[in-house]
Design an enzyme around this catalytic site. Structure first.
Site, PDB file in Angstrom:
ATOM      1  N   HIS A 199     -29.007 -11.105 114.252  1.00 39.96           N
ATOM      2  CA  HIS A 199     -28.833 -11.022 115.701  1.00 39.96           C
ATOM      3  C   HIS A 199     -29.313 -12.274 116.417  1.00 39.96           C
ATOM      4  CE1 HIS A 199     -27.600  -6.927 115.217  1.00 39.96           C
ATOM      5  NE2 HIS A 199     -28.753  -6.567 114.709  1.00 39.96           N
TER       6      HIS A 199
ATOM      7  N   GLN B 108     -32.670  -8.087 110.939  1.00 33.98           N
ATOM      8  CA  GLN B 108     -32.124  -7.779 112.265  1.00 33.98           C
ATOM      9  C   GLN B 108     -33.065  -8.288 113.346  1.00 33.98           C
ATOM     10  OE1 GLN B 108     -30.407  -3.771 112.849  1.00 33.98           O
ATOM     11  NE2 GLN B 108     -31.178  -3.357 110.792  1.00 33.98           N
ATOM     12  N   ASN B 109     -34.263  -8.674 112.964  1.00 40.60           N
ATOM     13  CA  ASN B 109     -35.285  -9.071 113.929  1.00 40.60           C
ATOM     14  C   ASN B 109     -34.983 -10.449 114.507  1.00 40.60           C
ATOM     15  OD1 ASN B 109     -36.410  -6.689 113.188  1.00 40.60           O
ATOM     16  ND2 ASN B 109     -38.087  -7.570 112.034  1.00 40.60           N
TER      17      ASN B 109
ATOM     18  N   CYS C 222     -24.427 -31.164 124.087  1.00 40.63           N
ATOM     19  CA  CYS C 222     -25.871 -31.086 123.856  1.00 40.63           C
ATOM     20  C   CYS C 222     -26.197 -30.262 122.613  1.00 40.63           C
ATOM     21  CB  CYS C 222     -26.549 -30.477 125.084  1.00 40.63           C
ATOM     22  SG  CYS C 222     -28.320 -30.221 124.894  1.00 40.63           S
TER      23      CYS C 222
END
Length: 142
Positions: free
Chosen positions: A107, A89-90, A120
Site C-alpha cells: 500500500h 500491508q503496513n 521532479c
C-alpha cells in the site's frame, strides 16, 4: 527452508505491538476519514487540504514508535538467509527501521512523500515535511 525462498507476509498486527493503531480499530483513522478521499490521487486532486490533514495526523501517530521484536526477528531471519523478503500491508516503515532490506510495501509508504511533478519525482521523508524544521508551513512547501 534451505531448499527455497521464503517470504514473510505481515499486516497491521505486527506494528500494533509497537503502538501503531490500526486503521480499522475503534478510533482508527478510517473511522474519521474516507480512505478513498485521503489515500488516492483523485482524492488529493479534489481536496489536498484533507489529504495533508490525514498525512499530518498519521505522522503524529508514528512519533516515537520503534520496531518491535517481530520486526527485528524478521530482519534477523533475512540476514541469516532464512527469509528472502517481507511483503507488508503496513505503511509505517517499521520493517525497514528494524533492519529488513527487502521489503515490498503493498500500500505504499506513509513515511515518505513523492513529488508528483514528472520532472521532479523526489522522494522526501515525512520528517522533512512535517518535522520541527520541516517544509510544512514554510514558503518552500510548494
Amino acid at each position: 527452508l534451505a531448499q527455497g525462498s521464503v517470504l514473510a507476509f505481515t499486516g497491521a498486527g505486527i506494528s500494533q505491538e509497537s503502538g501503531v493503531q490500526t486503521y480499522r480499530d475503534a478510533g482508527g483513522l478510517w473511522k474519521r476519514y474516507n480512505q478513498m478521499e485521503v489515500s488516492s490521487l483523485p482524492g488529493f486532486v479534489h481536496d489536498p487540504e484533507k489529504v495533508w490533514a490525514f498525512e499530518r495526523e498519521f505522522f503524529g501517530l508514528l512519533d516515537g514508535v520503534k520496531p518491535n521484536a517481530g520486526h527485528l526477528a524478521l530482519s534477523e531471519l533475512q540476514s541469516a538467509g532464512l527469509v528472502t523478503g517481507v511483503v507488508t500491508q503496513n505503511v509505517d516503515g517499521l520493517h525497514q527501521a528494524g533492519g529488513s532490506q527487502e521489503v515490498i510495501e503493498l500500500h505504499g509508504s506513509e513515511v515518505h512523500g513523492l513529488c508528483l511533478n514528472d520532472k521532479c519525482r523526489q522522494r522526501t521523508t515525512m520528517l522533512e515535511i512535517f518535522g520541527a524544521n520541516g517544509f510544512w508551513g514554510t514558503e518552500d512547501a510548494e
